[in-house]
Design a protein around this motif. Structure first.
Motif, PDB file in Angstrom:
ATOM      1  N   UNK A  22      38.207  44.571  27.698  1.00 30.84           N
ATOM      2  CA  UNK A  22      37.030  44.477  27.577  1.00 30.84           C
ATOM      3  C   UNK A  22      36.748  43.483  26.280  1.00 30.84           C
ATOM      4  N   UNK A  23      37.632  43.702  25.276  1.00 33.46           N
ATOM      5  CA  UNK A  23      37.242  42.795  24.032  1.00 33.46           C
ATOM      6  C   UNK A  23      37.587  41.305  24.485  1.00 33.46           C
ATOM      7  N   UNK A  24      38.628  40.897  25.203  1.00 30.29           N
ATOM      8  CA  UNK A  24      38.920  39.647  25.534  1.00 30.29           C
ATOM      9  C   UNK A  24      37.988  39.212  26.673  1.00 30.29           C
ATOM     10  N   UNK A  25      37.195  39.694  27.594  1.00 31.64           N
ATOM     11  CA  UNK A  25      36.276  39.217  28.434  1.00 31.64           C
ATOM     12  C   UNK A  25      34.980  39.128  27.451  1.00 31.64           C
ATOM     13  N   UNK A  26      34.549  39.828  26.482  1.00 30.80           N
ATOM     14  CA  UNK A  26      33.405  39.607  25.708  1.00 30.80           C
ATOM     15  C   UNK A  26      33.789  38.274  25.005  1.00 30.80           C
ATOM     16  N   UNK A  27      34.604  38.078  24.486  1.00 28.60           N
ATOM     17  CA  UNK A  27      35.024  36.813  23.530  1.00 28.60           C
ATOM     18  C   UNK A  27      34.966  35.621  24.563  1.00 28.60           C
ATOM     19  N   UNK A  28      35.661  35.617  25.653  1.00 23.12           N
ATOM     20  CA  UNK A  28      35.423  34.640  26.638  1.00 23.12           C
ATOM     21  C   UNK A  28      34.160  34.319  26.907  1.00 23.12           C
ATOM     22  N   UNK A  29      33.209  35.349  27.148  1.00 24.58           N
ATOM     23  CA  UNK A  29      31.789  35.127  27.497  1.00 24.58           C
ATOM     24  C   UNK A  29      30.928  34.668  26.090  1.00 24.58           C
ATOM     25  N   UNK A  30      31.436  34.830  24.829  1.00 29.35           N
ATOM     26  CA  UNK A  30      30.878  34.192  23.809  1.00 29.35           C
ATOM     27  C   UNK A  30      31.030  32.700  23.541  1.00 29.35           C
ATOM     28  N   UNK A  77      32.370  33.574  37.249  1.00 32.73           N
ATOM     29  CA  UNK A  77      33.080  33.154  38.332  1.00 32.73           C
ATOM     30  C   UNK A  77      34.665  33.001  37.553  1.00 32.73           C
ATOM     31  N   UNK A  78      34.638  32.460  36.437  1.00 37.48           N
ATOM     32  CA  UNK A  78      36.138  32.339  35.602  1.00 37.48           C
ATOM     33  C   UNK A  78      36.675  33.433  35.244  1.00 37.48           C
ATOM     34  N   UNK A  79      35.853  34.522  34.763  1.00 40.16           N
ATOM     35  CA  UNK A  79      36.415  35.899  34.264  1.00 40.16           C
ATOM     36  C   UNK A  79      36.688  36.626  35.687  1.00 40.16           C
ATOM     37  N   UNK A  80      35.800  36.414  36.875  1.00 38.13           N
ATOM     38  CA  UNK A  80      35.966  37.461  38.048  1.00 38.13           C
ATOM     39  C   UNK A  80      37.386  36.834  38.753  1.00 38.13           C
TER      40      UNK A  80
END
Length: 302
Positions: A202-210, A216-219
């Motif tokens: 979760x934290x890694x995904x939140x940082x990536x979105x920031x 699509x990159x996250x998915x």
């Protein structure tokens, strides 16, 4: 194009690395999917081989044409021509009333009865084997031949094949029901597994979105994970199916030898095998896409 391919290659490498670092959980997922996919596969093999056995079985259904007692030879000749030219008839045999009478007199169970009858009561007859043993085809042929000139009774002994076809149809319906139910179950299992992976990252995904990562990159890596789970599950199911069929064939070979037969369970065709693996990959992708979509919508809401 090259950048797009590199992004997919990196996502695939990342997923493979995570799976290798969690070998036990990955193997367990493969086994769960493999067992679930193997169940309808076994049922399909049984029904498919019963269909093959029904087509090869000896003592196939016949249509018996009992001719009128006062039939003339030219009418018999006409019937013979009709039977020889009919496209739905495989073989036919003519048994004259004199021949049938001799057989009746020579049979131990009916010889005494035949000797007490002064006049031959039996008619001339044809015994017809159709090319197609489908019950509807046999019934249609029976009705058609009943209307032929010189035929007293057209009788089909296809009750057993009707029962067999009914059982085979029931088996096919059971296969599809099992496929649908297990398909939903596998989508739920894979979706839950992917959801747990998303929670741990979760934290890694939140940082990536920031820093501007798109959905699509996250998915992408999670979709690859679902597809790989499906591929592993499909291959595991195939291995289990091959092993079970081979084990059954050892016992079937002993039974078939007693009946002077070479019958054995045939393995699924290449098309069926590829369809099973492709279906497993598709189920994995669907489960993963559903789980990632729900999780991303929650992230975006926050």
């Amino acid at each position: 194009m090259k950048q797009w391919l590199n992004q997919h290659a990196q996502a695939l490498q990342l997923v493979l690395k995570r799976m290798l670092s969690n070998k036990l959980s990955t193997l367990m997922m493969f086994c769960v999917m493999g067992v679930a996919l193997c169940l309808p596969g076994i049922l399909y093999v049984i029904v498919d081989n019963l269909n093959r056995l029904a087509g090869d079985v000896q003592g196939e259904p016949q249509i018996s044409l009992f001719l009128k007692l006062d039939i003339q030879q030219d009418t018999i000749k006409t019937l013979d021509e009709q039977l020889s030219k009919h496209p739905d008839i495989k073989t036919y045999k003519f048994v004259s009333k004199d021949e049938a009478w001799r057989q009746l007199q020579l049979t131990s169970g009916t010889a005494n009865i035949a000797n007490n009858i002064e006049k031959n009561p039996l008619p001339d007859a044809y015994f017809v084997s159709p090319k197609n043993i489908d019950p509807d085809t046999i019934e249609r042929l029976q009705k058609e031949m009943q209307a032929w000139r010189g035929v007293e009774i057209a009788q089909a002994d296809a009750n057993w094949i009707k029962r067999l076809y009914s059982l085979l149809e029931l088996g096919e319906k059971a296969i599809w029901s099992l496929v649908i139910l297990l398909g939903f179950a596998l989508v739920a299992i894979i979706g839950n597994t992917i959801r747990l992976q998303i929670m741990t990252q979760r934290e890694e995904i939140e940082v990536s979105k920031l820093i501007g990562a798109t959905d699509s990159f996250i998915r992408r890596p999670f979709l690859y994970a679902g597809a790989l789970y499906g591929l592993g599950g499909g291959l595991t199911a195939l291995i289990l199916l091959l092993g079970i069929v081979s084990l059954f064939n050892y016992s079937i070979a002993d039974i078939a030898e007693l009946y002077a037969s070479d019958f054995h369970l045939a393995l699924p065709t290449l098309i069926v095998t590829l369809s099973m693996i492709a279906s497993a990959i598709g189920l994995g992708w669907i489960g993963s896409y559903t789980a990632v979509g729900r999780s991303l919508s929650q992230f975006n809401a926050h």
